[in-house]
Design an enzyme around this catalytic site. Structure first.
Site, PDB file in Angstrom:
ATOM      1  CG  ASP A  62      37.590  38.634  40.482  1.00  0.00           C
ATOM      2  OD1 ASP A  62      36.304  38.373  40.881  1.00  0.00           O
ATOM      3  OD2 ASP A  62      38.506  38.178  40.879  1.00  0.00           O
ATOM      4  CG  HIS A 109      35.161  37.393  44.272  1.00  0.00           C
ATOM      5  ND1 HIS A 109      36.106  37.864  43.421  1.00  0.00           N
ATOM      6  CD2 HIS A 109      35.702  37.046  45.307  1.00  0.00           C
ATOM      7  CE1 HIS A 109      37.322  38.169  44.336  1.00  0.00           C
ATOM      8  NE2 HIS A 109      36.896  37.786  45.447  1.00  0.00           N
TER       9      HIS A 109
END
Lengths: 328, 328
Positions: A149, A177
């Site tokens: 990310d 996540h």
């Protein structure tokens, strides 16, 4: 002797991840474990002219694979198909993670455990609960890898503003996540002047970057090469801090907040969350300090408010998979 | 712009991952008959500055190749246990010919790096196609034999730990298959070998590929180590041709005639194509290094290699120059 084990080494992430780790100057022994094909992958990698030895282990040899491990990286499990959320993987991957955690508790209870297998928001609690059962849980040593990310954030920001250097521009990503639990703190990028529309676009793209790749692969898998890149970057950071004693290294990562009781007391009281992704400073023991939340824009605060309840559900799902398991 | 033809394959994917990390590449174009768009989407999320595009199917080949500075070709099928690289000829010769024809048309001045086996024959195929199109520059077409060099360093280090494998290069001459691979172990200054060690090492280096094919037990041939070696050679070439770095030497399989310094090797081997140390420069091959004084064993091995290479080369050349019966 620094032994790093990759569990799921013959898979779509495991193979390129192992290739990248083969280049690390900190690793003396790279042990590749998988239910099939690991010895072949090990033979392949063993020909590369870097210092680490490489060995491969099949299902029956899990203990041999793990014994003496300094670090265990876990990409094992199944990937998403178009239309699936990371949570849909839970049914299959939860059991795989539980079994690997039992192996870790038996063979290398003080190893650093780096979890890639999705859904990370739930699989990290699974690892923790299994280790707790064996009296072997150190919250400073278990990490959910959310680095992709961060990587995506740097890259997508660069695509919108190519005056920044994507390699050195780090973006703090907090929360978890998956989808709406991913909260990139774009407001803290030095000098950035994004409009609200640009922030919306960027945030959405970062949150659903994984879906973008699943869709483009059209049934052939999910992000493997970029995940290998991100996983290797995070693993290298852990090794530099814990093996080479390098200080000042920071990565956003999903951890059990008890790794820094004092630093997270207020946050835990407020949110009732036990796990959260945040900027973490590394030390010899893994987590040295969990940084306080950065200053959030109003927009980012709304994202966080949406992330917290979803995280609660994900975390409960993971912990209860172990604590509510039928006992014989 | 660097193009990878066969980017979605077992070598192509990890090779593309490694190339995505190079600062010398501004645009990485991934071509394959399937899946290249998904691989491109995956890689495009990595936070290095290069752009990544995916091109799928024969109709997209022109677009993929136009403007290419370098084309790397890992396309084709790998060996199964018991097969020699020559057995791949039937399938891979046509693939390489078609790609070469497209390169001759769309990027005639590009550097062409051939990985597809059997390299001893596929490099002549590329060269003959370029000759037919009137665009052949012998300084620009390379058979990537770097994995033999990498294996040499690794295998020497296994029996002589004081030989540092990453920084010490070993010259490998001849070709890229079994008995045509001749590692010049007599040239190594840092360690000495017994005759038995020379024999064992040479055999292991010559059949390193078979070692991996066997270990993978039908699941493929060397992919990750080949990606490592392929990336290393590509980066060397880019450093010489883009950054203007001088003095870079790599062992590589090339067309001898038309290359500076190649006369000695051409005369002493009687071959049109041969692998030896080559100094790289802005135009590709800057200078071919003459074979050094060989030991008696190496001399014998080179003679055997020459015999086999003659056949491999004729096969490759003939595949392009032979006139099909229907056209007579």
């Amino acid at each position: 002797m620094v032994k790093v084990v990759v569990c799921g080494a013959a898979g779509g992430i495991g193979q390129p991840l192992s290739l990248l780790l083969k280049q690390s100057e900190h690793i003396t022994h790279l042990a590749l474990y998988d239910v099939v094909n690991a010895p072949g992958v090990a033979a392949d990698l063993s020909h590369i002219n870097t210092r680490s030895t490489v060995t491969g282990y099949g299902k029956e040899a899990i203990d041999e694979a793990l014994v003496g491990a300094h670090t265990v990286v876990i990409p094992a499990g199944v990937p998403r198909k178009p239309g699936m959320t990371r949570d849909d993987l839970f049914k299959i991957n939860a059991g795989i993670i539980r079994d690997l955690s039992e192996g870790i508790a038996r063979n290398c209870p003080t190893a650093f455990v780096l979890v890639i297998s999705n859904p990370v928001n739930s699989t990290v609690p699974i690892v923790a609960e299994v280790l707790k059962k064996h009296g072997a849980f150190d919250p400073r040593r278990v990490f959910g890898i959310s680095t992709l990310d961060v990587v995506r954030s740097s890259r997508f920001v660069y695509e919108l503003d190519n005056s920044i250097d994507p390699k050195s521009t780090r973006v703090t990503v907090i929360g978890g996540h998956s989808g709406i639990t991913i909260v990139p703190v774009l407001s803290q990028i030095p000098g950035q002047k994004f409009t609200k529309d640009q922030l919306d676009l960027l945030t959405h793209r970062i949150q659903y970057g994984g879906d973008e790749v699943v869709k483009a692969k059209d049934g052939a898998g999910s992000a493997t090469l970029s995940m290998a890149f991100a996983g290797a970057r995070f693993t290298q950071a852990i090794l530099e801090a814990t093996v080479a004693g390098k200080t000042g290294l920071v990565e956003s990562t999903y951890v059990n907040l008890h790794a820094d009781e004092e630093g997270t007391a207020a946050f835990r009281a407020k949110t009732q969350l036990e796990y959260f992704a945040q900027d973490v400073e590394f030390g010899r023991e893994g987590v040295s300090k969990i940084r306080p939340l950065p200053e959030l824009s109003a927009y980012e605060q709304t994202l966080l408010d949406a992330a917290v309840p979803e995280l609660k559900v994900n975390i409960t799902k993971g912990t209860s998979f172990i604590t509510d398991a039928p006992k014989i | 712009m660097v193009v990878v033809c066969g980017a979605a394959g077992g070598i192509g994917q990890p090779l593309s991952l490694l190339l995505k990390q190079s600062d010398l590449i501004t645009h990485l174009a991934l071509y394959d008959i399937v899946n290249a768009a998904g691989v491109a989407a995956d890689l495009s999320h990595i936070n290095t500055p290069s752009k990544v595009t995916g091109h799928v199917g024969k109709d997209a080949l022109a677009e993929a190749l136009s403007g290419a500075h370098t084309v790397v070709i890992p396309a084709g099928v790998p060996r199964k246990p018991g097969m020699t690289r020559d057995d791949l000829f039937k399938v891979n010769a046509g693939i390489v010919r078609d790609l070469a024809e497209a390169c001759a048309k769309h990027c005639p001045k590009a550097f062409i790096l051939v990985i597809s086996n059997p390299v001893n024959s596929t490099v002549p195929i590329v060269c003959e196609v370029f000759k037919k199109a009137g665009v052949f520059d012998p300084r620009k077409v390379f058979g990537v034999t770097t994995l033999d060099v990498v294996r040499s360093s690794t295998f020497v280090n296994h029996i002589k730990p004081q030989f540092e494998p990453q920084s010490n290069r070993i010259t490998v001459v001849g070709g890229h298959s079994g008995a045509t691979i001749v590692p010049l172990l007599s040239q190594i200054k840092q360690v000495t070998f017994t005759p038995a060690e020379i024999k064992a090492l040479t055999n292991r280096i010559q059949f390193g590929g078979d070692e991996v094919v066997k270990a993978k037990d039908g699941a493929g041939s060397a992919t990750l180590s080949m990606a490592h070696a392929g990336a290393r050679f590509t980066i060397s070439l880019l450093e010489a041709s883009v950054s203007g770095k001088r003095g870079l030497v790599e062992s590589t399989y090339i067309h001898l005639k038309g290359n500076a310094g190649a006369e000695w090797n051409a005369r002493s081997t009687g071959l049109e194509y041969f692998a030896q140390d080559v100094e790289l420069g802005p135009e590709g091959v800057a200078n071919v290094l003459a074979l050094p004084d060989l030991s008696a064993e190496e001399d014998a091995l080179v003679k055997i290699a020459i015999g086999e290479l003659k056949g491999n080369i004729t096969k490759g050349v003939g595949f392009v120059t032979a006139i099909p019966a229907a056209k007579l």
